[in-house]
Write an enzyme that holds these catalytic residues in place. Structure first.
Site, PDB file in Angstrom:
ATOM      1  N   ASP A  51       0.837  -1.189   0.000  1.00  0.00           N
ATOM      2  CA  ASP A  51       0.000   0.000   0.000  1.00  0.00           C
ATOM      3  C   ASP A  51       0.879   1.249   0.000  1.00  0.00           C
ATOM      4  O   ASP A  51       2.029   1.221   0.457  1.00  0.00           O
ATOM      5  CB  ASP A  51      -0.899   0.020   1.235  1.00  0.00           C
ATOM      6  CG  ASP A  51      -1.941  -1.086   1.218  1.00  0.00           C
ATOM      7  OD1 ASP A  51      -2.265  -1.580   0.123  1.00  0.00           O
ATOM      8  OD2 ASP A  51      -2.418  -1.452   2.312  1.00  0.00           O
ATOM      9  N   LYS A  52       0.316   2.341  -0.466  1.00  0.00           N
ATOM     10  CA  LYS A  52       1.047   3.607  -0.551  1.00  0.00           C
ATOM     11  C   LYS A  52       1.757   3.931   0.755  1.00  0.00           C
ATOM     12  O   LYS A  52       2.937   4.304   0.754  1.00  0.00           O
ATOM     13  CB  LYS A  52       0.077   4.737  -0.915  1.00  0.00           C
ATOM     14  CG  LYS A  52       0.694   6.128  -0.871  1.00  0.00           C
ATOM     15  CD  LYS A  52      -0.345   7.196  -1.145  1.00  0.00           C
ATOM     16  CE  LYS A  52       0.248   8.594  -0.998  1.00  0.00           C
ATOM     17  NZ  LYS A  52      -0.753   9.657  -1.227  1.00  0.00           N
TER      18      LYS A  52
END
Length: 326
Positions: free
Chosen positions: A142-143
């Site tokens: 995830d970011k």
């Protein structure tokens, strides 16, 4: 920024009897998992995939034994451009590279993030990655999750890593700071799918895909726990969803964590740090796999992300810190 060159994919395959009765595009997606089904459909429609030396449609059924010849042009990654973005490379050879991804870096372009991603950075670092699906990215973080991520530099390596991931042979270990005081480690075996009403979220749902997460306690605090987490499967937001499911959401998780819960009587400095921690407290600390060419077992480990390490130091120094687990 430069647009990147194209390459060709040439394969000669035979449809396995276990795929009898399936659509051609579905069968090919099973035989060539390194390519998306939509890309395979495009090649079929363009006549770049022949079955028994003749054209077919994506929806045509296969019955096993058919000869498939693929002679397709693999275009550069759509509109994904090479961009000079710094990479923290942990390892690189002719087949793969391993990146220590910082929090805040999106892995590949998507709605809302057309560029400035890891994929853009990889294409600048190694232009030949334009010939590999998604510039060699075979799994994602995830970011706002930091840590280790492996990238395939060749189609051979891409196929090998995809197969290892499907066979659950890639070892991924994380550090997760969660809310609440756990008394023992354990496993979460709960299927994950799209949330039934909040489409931006994933959730434990009855008809979801199998998802298994293992965790053990590394350190205990007054109202938080530091965990070692290992993935058996790799579903979207898996650790975040599973920890929230057992009511121990990740600190700083804006989607699944709810409001921060600083321990009673903690220092103003710790309270502020917990309330303002800007991301989910999750770091991919260790990665292990089989080298696609040599067959050697390889593993890498990186230090804890600095922001998470600083938060842990505050927790350790604050009143109410319990003794670390052995």
């Amino acid at each position: 920024m430069n647009r990147l060159p194209r390459d060709r994919v040439q394969r000669h395959l035979q449809i396995d009897s276990t795929l009898a009765g399936r659509r051609l595009d579905q069968a090919l997606a099973t035989l060539m998992p390194e390519f998306s089904r939509s890309r395979l459909q495009q090649w079929i429609d363009a006549g770049q995939i022949l079955v028994d030396d003749g054209p077919r449609r994506s929806r045509d059924k296969v019955w096993g034994g058919e000869s498939v010849r693929v002679q397709a042009e693999l275009e550069a990654q759509g509109d994904c451009l090479a961009q000079a973005i710094a990479l923290n490379l942990v390892y690189e050879d002719e087949q793969l590279l391993v990146v220590d991804k910082p929090a805040g870096l999106v892995v590949h372009p998507a709605a809302g993030n057309p560029d400035g991603t890891l994929q853009n950075a990889l294409l600048h670092h190694e232009p030949a990655l334009a010939a590999v699906p998604r510039a060699g990215i075979v799994h994602r973080l995830d970011k706002d999750t930091s840590g280790l991520l492996v990238v395939a530099k060749t189609l051979q390596a891409h196929n090998s890593l995809v197969n290892q991931l499907q066979a659950r042979a890639v070892h991924r270990e994380y550090r997760a700071l969660v809310q609440g005081h756990l008394v023992a480690g354990g496993s979460v075996d709960a299927p994950i799918g799209r949330h039934p009403t909040q489409r931006v979220k994933m959730a434990v749902v009855r008809n979801g895909r199998e998802a298994v997460t293992h965790y053990r306690i590394l350190e205990s605090f007054a109202s938080h726990s530091l965990l070692s987490v290992e993935l058996e499967t790799g579903r979207t937001h898996q650790i975040r969803v599973h920890m929230a499911h057992i009511r121990h959401a990740l600190v700083g998780d804006p989607l699944y964590g709810g409001r921060p819960r600083p321990p009673q009587g903690c220092s103003p400095q710790l309270r502020s740090a917990l309330q303002q921690f800007p991301r989910q407290a999750l770091h991919a600390i260790r990665l292990g796999l089989i080298h696609p060419q040599s067959g050697e077992a390889m593993s890498w480990q990186v230090p804890m992300a600095r922001d998470l390490d600083a938060l842990l130091d505050l927790l350790r120094s604050d009143v109410g810190h319990a003794d670390p687990h052995p």
